[in-house]
Design a protein around this motif. Structure first.
Motif, mmCIF file in Angstrom:
data_model
loop_
_atom_site.group_PDB
_atom_site.id
_atom_site.type_symbol
_atom_site.label_atom_id
_atom_site.label_comp_id
_atom_site.label_asym_id
_atom_site.label_seq_id
_atom_site.Cartn_x
_atom_site.Cartn_y
_atom_site.Cartn_z
ATOM 1 N N PHE A 114 0.854 -1.193 0.000
ATOM 2 C CA PHE A 114 0.000 0.000 0.000
ATOM 3 C C PHE A 114 0.895 1.250 0.000
ATOM 4 C CE2 PHE A 114 -2.927 -3.157 1.792
ATOM 5 C CZ PHE A 114 -4.026 -2.946 0.970
ATOM 6 N N SER A 115 1.215 1.699 -1.186
ATOM 7 C CA SER A 115 2.149 2.816 -1.338
ATOM 8 C C SER A 115 1.475 4.175 -1.314
ATOM 9 C CB SER A 115 2.904 2.669 -2.669
ATOM 10 O OG SER A 115 3.581 1.433 -2.725
ATOM 11 N N TRP A 116 0.141 4.194 -1.335
ATOM 12 C CA TRP A 116 -0.592 5.450 -1.446
ATOM 13 C C TRP A 116 -1.431 5.651 -0.185
ATOM 14 C CZ3 TRP A 116 -0.729 1.650 -5.313
ATOM 15 C CH2 TRP A 116 0.120 1.903 -6.409
ATOM 16 N N ILE A 117 -0.959 6.505 0.691
ATOM 17 C CA ILE A 117 -1.623 6.766 1.968
ATOM 18 C C ILE A 117 -1.695 8.271 2.181
ATOM 19 C CG2 ILE A 117 -1.533 6.441 4.477
ATOM 20 C CD1 ILE A 117 0.115 3.894 3.978
ATOM 21 N N VAL A 118 -2.851 8.751 2.670
ATOM 22 C CA VAL A 118 -3.015 10.167 3.018
ATOM 23 C C VAL A 118 -3.454 10.249 4.475
ATOM 24 C CG1 VAL A 118 -4.128 12.365 2.484
ATOM 25 C CG2 VAL A 118 -3.724 10.694 0.648
ATOM 26 N N VAL A 119 -2.705 10.985 5.285
ATOM 27 C CA VAL A 119 -3.072 11.230 6.676
ATOM 28 C C VAL A 119 -3.937 12.485 6.730
ATOM 29 C CG1 VAL A 119 -2.196 11.789 8.980
ATOM 30 C CG2 VAL A 119 -1.029 10.078 7.571
ATOM 31 N N VAL A 120 -5.089 12.374 7.392
ATOM 32 C CA VAL A 120 -6.086 13.453 7.428
ATOM 33 C C VAL A 120 -6.308 13.849 8.885
ATOM 34 C CG1 VAL A 120 -8.428 14.135 6.808
ATOM 35 C CG2 VAL A 120 -7.172 12.516 5.360
ATOM 36 N N ASN A 121 -5.923 15.063 9.248
ATOM 37 C CA ASN A 121 -5.939 15.504 10.641
ATOM 38 C C ASN A 121 -6.766 16.775 10.819
ATOM 39 O OD1 ASN A 121 -4.934 15.971 13.437
ATOM 40 N ND2 ASN A 121 -3.858 17.669 12.442
ATOM 41 N N ASN A 122 -7.498 16.835 11.954
ATOM 42 C CA ASN A 122 -8.246 18.051 12.287
ATOM 43 C C ASN A 122 -8.020 18.503 13.725
ATOM 44 O OD1 ASN A 122 -10.304 19.125 10.077
ATOM 45 N ND2 ASN A 122 -10.044 16.916 9.796
ATOM 46 N N HIS A 123 -6.909 18.086 14.303
ATOM 47 C CA HIS A 123 -6.494 18.590 15.618
ATOM 48 C C HIS A 123 -5.244 19.425 15.389
ATOM 49 C CE1 HIS A 123 -5.538 18.927 19.794
ATOM 50 N NE2 HIS A 123 -4.438 18.208 19.687
ATOM 51 N N PHE A 124 -5.313 20.720 15.725
ATOM 52 C CA PHE A 124 -4.296 21.653 15.247
ATOM 53 C C PHE A 124 -3.379 22.204 16.334
ATOM 54 C CE2 PHE A 124 -7.966 22.144 12.242
ATOM 55 C CZ PHE A 124 -7.396 21.370 11.233
ATOM 56 N N GLU A 125 -3.282 21.546 17.477
ATOM 57 C CA GLU A 125 -2.298 21.960 18.478
ATOM 58 C C GLU A 125 -0.904 21.857 17.836
ATOM 59 O OE1 GLU A 125 -1.288 20.742 23.072
ATOM 60 O OE2 GLU A 125 -3.370 20.823 22.379
ATOM 61 N N LYS B 38 6.445 15.582 10.641
ATOM 62 C CA LYS B 38 7.696 14.821 10.683
ATOM 63 C C LYS B 38 7.448 13.333 10.439
ATOM 64 C CE LYS B 38 10.088 17.973 13.861
ATOM 65 N NZ LYS B 38 10.632 18.138 15.244
ATOM 66 N N ALA B 39 6.399 12.793 11.052
ATOM 67 C CA ALA B 39 6.127 11.366 10.928
ATOM 68 C C ALA B 39 5.757 10.982 9.500
ATOM 69 C CB ALA B 39 5.014 10.964 11.890
ATOM 70 N N THR B 40 4.917 11.790 8.861
ATOM 71 C CA THR B 40 4.517 11.465 7.492
ATOM 72 C C THR B 40 5.687 11.616 6.528
ATOM 73 O OG1 THR B 40 3.619 13.729 7.287
ATOM 74 C CG2 THR B 40 2.062 11.953 7.787
ATOM 75 N N ALA B 41 6.546 12.595 6.779
ATOM 76 C CA ALA B 41 7.733 12.743 5.940
ATOM 77 C C ALA B 41 8.638 11.521 6.082
ATOM 78 C CB ALA B 41 8.486 14.015 6.318
ATOM 79 N N GLU B 42 8.824 11.061 7.320
ATOM 80 C CA GLU B 42 9.667 9.873 7.553
ATOM 81 C C GLU B 42 9.055 8.637 6.922
ATOM 82 O OE1 GLU B 42 11.165 7.147 11.294
ATOM 83 O OE2 GLU B 42 11.101 9.327 11.556
ATOM 84 N N ALA B 43 7.727 8.510 7.031
ATOM 85 C CA ALA B 43 7.053 7.329 6.488
ATOM 86 C C ALA B 43 6.891 7.378 4.976
ATOM 87 C CB ALA B 43 5.678 7.181 7.145
ATOM 88 N N GLY B 44 7.093 8.555 4.397
ATOM 89 C CA GLY B 44 6.953 8.704 2.960
ATOM 90 C C GLY B 44 5.519 8.678 2.480
ATOM 91 N N VAL B 45 4.607 9.217 3.325
ATOM 92 C CA VAL B 45 3.193 9.264 2.949
ATOM 93 C C VAL B 45 2.732 10.720 2.921
ATOM 94 C CG1 VAL B 45 2.784 7.000 3.943
ATOM 95 C CG2 VAL B 45 2.350 9.047 5.332
ATOM 96 N N ALA B 46 1.554 10.943 2.363
ATOM 97 C CA ALA B 46 1.037 12.305 2.222
ATOM 98 C C ALA B 46 0.338 12.759 3.502
ATOM 99 C CB ALA B 46 0.073 12.382 1.049
ATOM 100 N N TYR B 47 0.376 14.067 3.733
ATOM 101 C CA TYR B 47 -0.320 14.670 4.868
ATOM 102 C C TYR B 47 -1.122 15.856 4.361
ATOM 103 C CZ TYR B 47 -1.031 17.280 9.233
ATOM 104 O OH TYR B 47 -1.584 17.976 10.287
ATOM 105 N N LEU B 48 -2.443 15.804 4.518
ATOM 106 C CA LEU B 48 -3.278 16.941 4.126
ATOM 107 C C LEU B 48 -3.211 17.972 5.250
ATOM 108 C CD1 LEU B 48 -5.222 18.384 2.286
ATOM 109 C CD2 LEU B 48 -7.098 17.018 3.256
#
Length: 245
Positions: free
Chosen positions: A110-121, A130-140
């Motif tokens: 599964f090479s195509w993953i998008v992390v979707v977050n709505n907590h903005f602290e 940092k985590a998504t960059a390390e994991a090589g996945v997308a972050y909206l």
């Protein structure tokens, strides 16, 4: 069926062998106070709502098959510590969870993953970056200027914790969880959270949010929430298209 965890193992194997690119969405939120009117899980409700809508919109797409992973409900949330039920994890824990979950999926193809977050602290957002960059996945990243510019005035103002913006979204998604009587009695609270953070204020009370909200929750409507969800879904679909190129 759009929920990853509702599939069987053979169905996942078929998914990986299919012609449509499987794009997985990981909703992220937090458990923290959202005023006297909105649920503790407001952030994850919004993230999961976005993901469900994007998956439904692309259900018949010939190029991608979108599935929603189980929500990561806990985040770095220290600002609400003065109130009951603020449940925080450390940056290291959140980082490890995101990297490990995404890494496990990537190892299976599964090479195509998008992390979707709505907590903005800020510490939470920075950890996800940092985590998504390390994991090589997308972050909206909804707080990026180009995304925020498409959202509501209250969101852009920075006075939007459990205010009109978030409460409207919960009214659109899970209206039974909003105490509308309490909501209607709440006066507007004008707090520029980014500015307050820049001044070194690191909790809701210090920022002037004595009831753990800012903005204008009494002005929230389900109609505004549905309209905002449309925009959020547009943003997520665009991110899915970018990832699947």
């Amino acid at each position: 069926m759009t929920q990853f965890a509702e599939l069987t193992s053979p169905q996942v194997a078929e998914l990986l062998a299919g012609t449509r690119k499987p794009v997985l969405l990981l909703p992220v939120g937090a458990v923290e106070p959202h005023g006297p009117h909105a649920p503790l899980g407001t952030d994850e409700i919004i993230s999961a709502g976005m993901c469900a809508r994007a998956a439904a919109r692309l259900a018949d797409d010939p190029e991608v098959r979108v599935l929603v992973l189980p929500t990561l409900n806990y985040g770095v949330t220290r600002f609400g510590a003065a109130f009951p039920a603020a449940v925080s994890v450390s940056e290291a824990t959140l980082h490890a969870l995101v990297v490990d979950v995404c890494g496990s999926l990537a190892a299976q193809g599964f090479s195509w993953i998008v992390v979707v977050n709505n907590h903005f602290e800020p510490a939470h957002v920075e950890t996800l970056r940092k985590a998504t960059a390390e994991a090589g996945v997308a972050y909206l990243d909804l707080v990026r200027r180009r995304h925020a510019a498409r959202l509501t005035e209250e969101f852009r103002s920075g006075a939007c914790h459990a205010g009109r913006y978030e409460t409207s979204l919960v009214l659109a998604e899970r209206p039974s969880l909003v105490d509308t009587v309490a909501m209607a009695a709440l006066p507007p609270v004008s707090v520029n959270m980014p500015a307050a953070m820049a001044e070194g204020k690191n909790d809701f009370v210090a920022m002037g949010m004595d009831l753990a909200y800012c903005g204008a929750p009494a002005d929230a409507t389900g109609a505004e929430g549905r309209s905002t969800f449309d925009v959020l879904t547009d943003l997520l679909v665009e991110a899915i298209r970018e990832v699947a190129r």
